[in-house]
Write a protein that holds these residues in place. Structure first.
Motif, PDB file in Angstrom:
ATOM      1  N   PHE A 112       0.836  -1.206   0.000  1.00  0.00           N
ATOM      2  CA  PHE A 112       0.000   0.000   0.000  1.00  0.00           C
ATOM      3  C   PHE A 112       0.873   1.259   0.000  1.00  0.00           C
ATOM      4  O   PHE A 112       0.633   2.197  -0.759  1.00  0.00           O
ATOM      5  CB  PHE A 112      -0.898  -0.030   1.242  1.00  0.00           C
ATOM      6  N   LEU A 116       1.320   4.214  -2.886  1.00  0.00           N
ATOM      7  CA  LEU A 116       1.132   5.655  -2.640  1.00  0.00           C
ATOM      8  C   LEU A 116       2.251   6.448  -3.305  1.00  0.00           C
ATOM      9  O   LEU A 116       2.021   7.514  -3.875  1.00  0.00           O
ATOM     10  CB  LEU A 116       1.101   5.955  -1.132  1.00  0.00           C
ATOM     11  N   ARG A 119       1.809   6.575  -7.073  1.00  0.00           N
ATOM     12  CA  ARG A 119       0.719   7.489  -7.435  1.00  0.00           C
ATOM     13  C   ARG A 119       1.179   8.944  -7.478  1.00  0.00           C
ATOM     14  O   ARG A 119       0.543   9.781  -8.107  1.00  0.00           O
ATOM     15  CB  ARG A 119      -0.436   7.341  -6.449  1.00  0.00           C
ATOM     16  N   PHE A 126     -11.021  13.537 -11.854  1.00  0.00           N
ATOM     17  CA  PHE A 126     -12.194  12.683 -11.706  1.00  0.00           C
ATOM     18  C   PHE A 126     -13.394  13.258 -12.463  1.00  0.00           C
ATOM     19  O   PHE A 126     -13.442  14.460 -12.759  1.00  0.00           O
ATOM     20  CB  PHE A 126     -12.549  12.536 -10.224  1.00  0.00           C
ATOM     21  N   ALA A 130     -13.987  15.810  -7.920  1.00  0.00           N
ATOM     22  CA  ALA A 130     -13.586  15.291  -6.602  1.00  0.00           C
ATOM     23  C   ALA A 130     -12.710  16.275  -5.829  1.00  0.00           C
ATOM     24  O   ALA A 130     -11.746  15.876  -5.165  1.00  0.00           O
ATOM     25  CB  ALA A 130     -12.879  13.933  -6.746  1.00  0.00           C
ATOM     26  N   PHE A 132     -11.779  18.640  -2.760  1.00  0.00           N
ATOM     27  CA  PHE A 132     -12.092  18.518  -1.335  1.00  0.00           C
ATOM     28  C   PHE A 132     -12.998  19.693  -0.959  1.00  0.00           C
ATOM     29  O   PHE A 132     -12.564  20.860  -0.991  1.00  0.00           O
ATOM     30  CB  PHE A 132     -10.819  18.515  -0.500  1.00  0.00           C
ATOM     31  N   HIS A 148       3.670  16.313  -0.117  1.00  0.00           N
ATOM     32  CA  HIS A 148       4.823  15.556  -0.612  1.00  0.00           C
ATOM     33  C   HIS A 148       6.063  16.383  -0.918  1.00  0.00           C
ATOM     34  O   HIS A 148       7.017  15.845  -1.468  1.00  0.00           O
ATOM     35  CB  HIS A 148       4.420  14.775  -1.865  1.00  0.00           C
TER      36      HIS A 148
ATOM     37  N   TYR B  25      -1.231  14.653  11.330  1.00  0.00           N
ATOM     38  CA  TYR B  25      -2.160  15.686  10.861  1.00  0.00           C
ATOM     39  C   TYR B  25      -2.717  16.425  12.082  1.00  0.00           C
ATOM     40  O   TYR B  25      -3.896  16.288  12.422  1.00  0.00           O
ATOM     41  CB  TYR B  25      -3.266  15.052  10.018  1.00  0.00           C
ATOM     42  N   THR B 111     -18.499  11.033  -3.649  1.00  0.00           N
ATOM     43  CA  THR B 111     -18.052  12.069  -4.592  1.00  0.00           C
ATOM     44  C   THR B 111     -16.576  11.860  -4.983  1.00  0.00           C
ATOM     45  O   THR B 111     -15.944  12.760  -5.526  1.00  0.00           O
ATOM     46  CB  THR B 111     -18.222  13.489  -4.003  1.00  0.00           C
ATOM     47  N   GLU B 112     -16.062  10.688  -4.707  1.00  0.00           N
ATOM     48  CA  GLU B 112     -14.710  10.259  -5.112  1.00  0.00           C
ATOM     49  C   GLU B 112     -13.581  11.038  -4.433  1.00  0.00           C
ATOM     50  O   GLU B 112     -12.438  10.971  -4.857  1.00  0.00           O
ATOM     51  CB  GLU B 112     -14.542  10.349  -6.644  1.00  0.00           C
ATOM     52  N   GLN B 113     -13.903  11.761  -3.356  1.00  0.00           N
ATOM     53  CA  GLN B 113     -12.838  12.517  -2.669  1.00  0.00           C
ATOM     54  C   GLN B 113     -11.870  11.571  -1.946  1.00  0.00           C
ATOM     55  O   GLN B 113     -10.694  11.882  -1.788  1.00  0.00           O
ATOM     56  CB  GLN B 113     -13.440  13.510  -1.673  1.00  0.00           C
ATOM     57  N   ASP B 115     -11.073   8.568  -3.098  1.00  0.00           N
ATOM     58  CA  ASP B 115     -10.193   8.092  -4.184  1.00  0.00           C
ATOM     59  C   ASP B 115      -9.181   9.172  -4.546  1.00  0.00           C
ATOM     60  O   ASP B 115      -8.027   8.874  -4.849  1.00  0.00           O
ATOM     61  CB  ASP B 115     -11.023   7.735  -5.428  1.00  0.00           C
ATOM     62  N   ALA B 116      -9.634  10.435  -4.518  1.00  0.00           N
ATOM     63  CA  ALA B 116      -8.718  11.537  -4.840  1.00  0.00           C
ATOM     64  C   ALA B 116      -7.567  11.576  -3.829  1.00  0.00           C
ATOM     65  O   ALA B 116      -6.411  11.769  -4.209  1.00  0.00           O
ATOM     66  CB  ALA B 116      -9.466  12.864  -4.836  1.00  0.00           C
ATOM     67  N   LEU B 117      -7.883  11.366  -2.557  1.00  0.00           N
ATOM     68  CA  LEU B 117      -6.819  11.335  -1.533  1.00  0.00           C
ATOM     69  C   LEU B 117      -5.811  10.236  -1.850  1.00  0.00           C
ATOM     70  O   LEU B 117      -4.603  10.455  -1.806  1.00  0.00           O
ATOM     71  CB  LEU B 117      -7.416  11.071  -0.152  1.00  0.00           C
ATOM     72  N   ASN B 118      -6.350   9.065  -2.187  1.00  0.00           N
ATOM     73  CA  ASN B 118      -5.479   7.936  -2.555  1.00  0.00           C
ATOM     74  C   ASN B 118      -4.594   8.273  -3.736  1.00  0.00           C
ATOM     75  O   ASN B 118      -3.398   7.993  -3.726  1.00  0.00           O
ATOM     76  CB  ASN B 118      -6.349   6.726  -2.928  1.00  0.00           C
ATOM     77  N   THR B 119      -5.189   8.882  -4.765  1.00  0.00           N
ATOM     78  CA  THR B 119      -4.403   9.189  -5.965  1.00  0.00           C
ATOM     79  C   THR B 119      -3.388  10.290  -5.694  1.00  0.00           C
ATOM     80  O   THR B 119      -2.373  10.387  -6.382  1.00  0.00           O
ATOM     81  CB  THR B 119      -5.295   9.619  -7.147  1.00  0.00           C
ATOM     82  N   LEU B 120      -3.657  11.123  -4.698  1.00  0.00           N
ATOM     83  CA  LEU B 120      -2.691  12.170  -4.357  1.00  0.00           C
ATOM     84  C   LEU B 120      -1.635  11.648  -3.376  1.00  0.00           C
ATOM     85  O   LEU B 120      -0.856  12.418  -2.813  1.00  0.00           O
ATOM     86  CB  LEU B 120      -3.413  13.383  -3.767  1.00  0.00           C
ATOM     87  N   GLY B 121      -1.627  10.344  -3.185  1.00  0.00           N
ATOM     88  CA  GLY B 121      -0.579   9.733  -2.368  1.00  0.00           C
ATOM     89  C   GLY B 121      -0.794   9.863  -0.877  1.00  0.00           C
ATOM     90  O   GLY B 121       0.153   9.805  -0.096  1.00  0.00           O
ATOM     91  N   THR B 122      -2.048  10.050  -0.456  1.00  0.00           N
ATOM     92  CA  THR B 122      -2.347  10.160   0.972  1.00  0.00           C
ATOM     93  C   THR B 122      -3.156   8.950   1.408  1.00  0.00           C
ATOM     94  O   THR B 122      -4.086   8.547   0.715  1.00  0.00           O
ATOM     95  CB  THR B 122      -3.189  11.429   1.245  1.00  0.00           C
ATOM     96  N   ASP B 123      -2.810   8.396   2.568  1.00  0.00           N
ATOM     97  CA  ASP B 123      -3.596   7.299   3.113  1.00  0.00           C
ATOM     98  C   ASP B 123      -4.845   7.896   3.773  1.00  0.00           C
ATOM     99  O   ASP B 123      -4.736   8.641   4.752  1.00  0.00           O
ATOM    100  CB  ASP B 123      -2.750   6.547   4.153  1.00  0.00           C
ATOM    101  N   PRO B 124      -6.033   7.590   3.256  1.00  0.00           N
ATOM    102  CA  PRO B 124      -7.249   8.195   3.815  1.00  0.00           C
ATOM    103  C   PRO B 124      -7.460   7.860   5.289  1.00  0.00           C
ATOM    104  O   PRO B 124      -8.047   8.668   6.022  1.00  0.00           O
ATOM    105  CB  PRO B 124      -8.383   7.595   2.975  1.00  0.00           C
ATOM    106  N   LYS B 127      -5.250  10.273   7.197  1.00  0.00           N
ATOM    107  CA  LYS B 127      -5.676  11.668   7.048  1.00  0.00           C
ATOM    108  C   LYS B 127      -7.058  11.924   7.661  1.00  0.00           C
ATOM    109  O   LYS B 127      -7.295  12.978   8.245  1.00  0.00           O
ATOM    110  CB  LYS B 127      -5.693  12.013   5.543  1.00  0.00           C
TER     111      LYS B 127
END
Lengths: 284, 256
Positions: A112, A116, A119, A126, A130, A132, A148, B25, B111-113, B115-124, B127
């Motif tokens: 995992f 990350l 990615r 999206f 998407a 925030f 990062h 955080y 709303t896929e936010q 998934d967006a966190l995941n794609t931005l390299g953050t563990d939801p 966070k």
């Protein structure tokens, strides 16, 4: 060269001109020397014989590759697993068989935390942007930088302004706005700016033009082309919009019956005699 | 069912483990402390105050029948600190905060936010879940202390103005109750420990339940509604069930 959606016919004509100019200039720009990750001969994204099933098989023996600076548009009927391909590339899903490689690295068996890191090479836009919704536009775009990088707040501010400028949004106007205050097209553009913030090697778009009016669709298409031509970013776009697909694609992948039934240039696609392809393209 | 339980405990384990893993955080955790703690203060004050008053009102009738009305402070303090304070604060926070967490994370999921966190390299989980769990673990005991105090204060008002008991006598019996159960480490009243272990457990329970159902949301807005309902029902039932077992354990541990 800021252009804003929803203004006038003059803007519409200007965007059309830009799209044509960018399309004509495409081959020359791609021929320019590029850094390693944007080498036009190097496979940046590769799916090899990927099979994925949940309750039923979604993808079967799917293979295609995107070379440096290419834009691959994945088209197909609804529910054929187009967005699933993006999730596989992002390693949000793991294939049952086959492998997915990013820049030569097999990402299928990553942990995992390793996923990350991979990615971070990618930006994703999206379908619904998407963004925030608890953060301002500025904070949305700054998010990957704060996560990062060790950039100072001044450097982050400068990068955010640069990316918002790139997507033709005025930083002074939109930076402090919340996502709920933006139009659909503006949200998509902020999504692109956020995806670009880390200067990724790869951009992925899930239905970037769905639900948008023709002018905003043209603006988003123009942006994707601009990214390919000016920054040499390798892109995979999932889209229903065949007109935009033809404008932006280096190659088109048609997904049908869980397989890639066509993979080639837009010219090869229009020249094909395949009955399903002819039917899919309709009157285009 | 077993798979869900496994997922639930895996989420809890990761969320708690991430408290000690960088990146921290901190600003998210402080924001959540504000939302959970300060945001729940009004409802906790109201429920604590009126529960203390109604408890005093009911007890006054019973104690007067035995001529023991002077003991009302002990009864109120024992009930509030050991039992009603933690459980009522827990139930109130489950309703207000648990549902909020599930709705917030559920909306982010649909709303896929996430998934967006995941794609931005953050563990939801790191966070989103860890700051909420940490905030609830800290704030629920604090809310419970406040709830206990205003409950005892409510009892004081009834004891003084309806029963005619001097306030000094009331508060002396409250203190007598607190020290009657003995001390841990020679200065921490056992009653207080019993009353603070519970909200600590309930805080984790509420936040993890809210996060679990929120992150598992599917099916758009209907799914978000379902996630909030499930969170409130599950957290409330778990609070009451676990309260029984905690009480049993602590009565054994702190037996006179």
């Amino acid at each position: 060269m800021p252009r804003r959606a929803g203004d006038s016919g003059r803007v519409r004509a200007a965007i059309r001109d830009e799209l044509e100019t960018l399309a004509e200039a495409g081959a020359d720009t791609q021929a320019q020397p590029m850094e390693e990750g944007r080498d036009p001969h190097r496979k940046i994204i590769a799916l090899d014989n990927v099979t994925l099933s949940f309750d039923e098989t979604i993808l079967q023996d799917v293979s295609f590759a995107a070379k440096g600076g290419e834009t691959i548009v994945v088209v197909g009927e609804s529910g054929t697993g187009k967005s699933t391909i993006l999730r596989l590339i992002l390693r949000l899903l793991v294939p049952d068989k086959g492998r997915v490689s990013i820049d030569g690295q097999d990402i299928t068996n990553l942990t995992f935390d390793e996923a990350l890191k991979v990615r971070q090479k990618m930006g994703m836009v999206f379908q619904g942007a998407a963004l925030f919704d608890s953060m301002t536009v500025h904070d949305n775009v700054a998010y990957p930088l704060r996560e990062h990088t060790d950039l100072s707040e001044d450097e982050i501010e400068a990068r955010v302004r640069e990316k918002l400028d790139f997507v033709d949004l005025e930083p002074d106007k939109v930076s402090d706005q919340m996502p709920s205050e933006l139009s659909g097209g503006m949200r998509k553009r902020v999504g692109v700016a956020r995806g670009l913030a880390n200067n990724p090697q790869i951009m992925l778009y899930d239905e970037p033009t769905s639900g948008l009016d023709p002018l905003t669709t043209a603006t988003i298409t123009y942006l994707i082309l601009k990214l390919q031509r000016e920054l040499g970013v390798t892109s995979v776009v999932v889209s229903h919009d065949i007109r935009s697909a033809f404008r932006m694609a280096s190659k088109i992948a048609l997904l049908a019956n869980k397989k890639i039934s066509f993979f080639g240039t837009p010219e090869e696609m229009t020249g094909s005699d395949d009955p399903y392809l002819r039917e899919f393209l309709g009157g285009f | 069912m077993i798979f869900s339980l496994q997922e639930y405990f895996a989420l809890a384990g990761k969320a708690i483990g991430f408290i000690f893993v960088k990146p921290f955080y901190a600003s998210d955790a402080i924001q959540q402390m504000n939302a959970i703690g300060v945001g729940s203060l009004g409802i906790v004050l109201l429920t604590g105050f009126f529960t203390g008053m109604v408890l005093a009102l009911q007890m006054s009738v019973q104690l007067q029948a035995f001529g023991q009305e002077a003991l009302i402070g002990r009864v109120i303090a024992g009930s509030m600190i050991r039992e009603l304070g933690p459980v009522l604060a827990g139930l109130m926070v489950a309703g207000r905060v648990g549902s909020g967490i599930a709705a917030q994370l559920g909306s982010m999921r649909v709303t896929e936010q996430i998934d967006a966190l995941n794609t931005l390299g953050t563990d939801p989980i790191k966070k989103l879940v860890t700051p909420r769990v940490l905030a609830a673990l800290i704030m629920l005991p604090i809310l419970t202390i406040i709830n206990d105090f205003v409950g005892i204060l409510g009892g004081n008002i009834i004891a003084t103005f309806l029963m005619g008991l001097p306030a000094s006598l009331y508060w002396r019996t409250v203190l007598e109750q607190m020290i009657s159960g003995g001390f841990t480490f020679r200065f921490i009243p056992n009653d207080l420990i019993q009353g603070l272990v519970k909200p600590f457990v309930f805080g984790g329970l509420i936040s993890i339940t809210g996060c679990y159902y929120g992150l598992k949301t599917t099916g758009g807005t209907e799914g978000v509604g379902l996630a909030t309902t499930r969170t409130v029902v599950t957290a409330s039932v778990l609070i009451l069930v676990i309260d029984y077992f905690l009480t049993q354990i602590m009565l054994t541990m702190f037996a006179p």
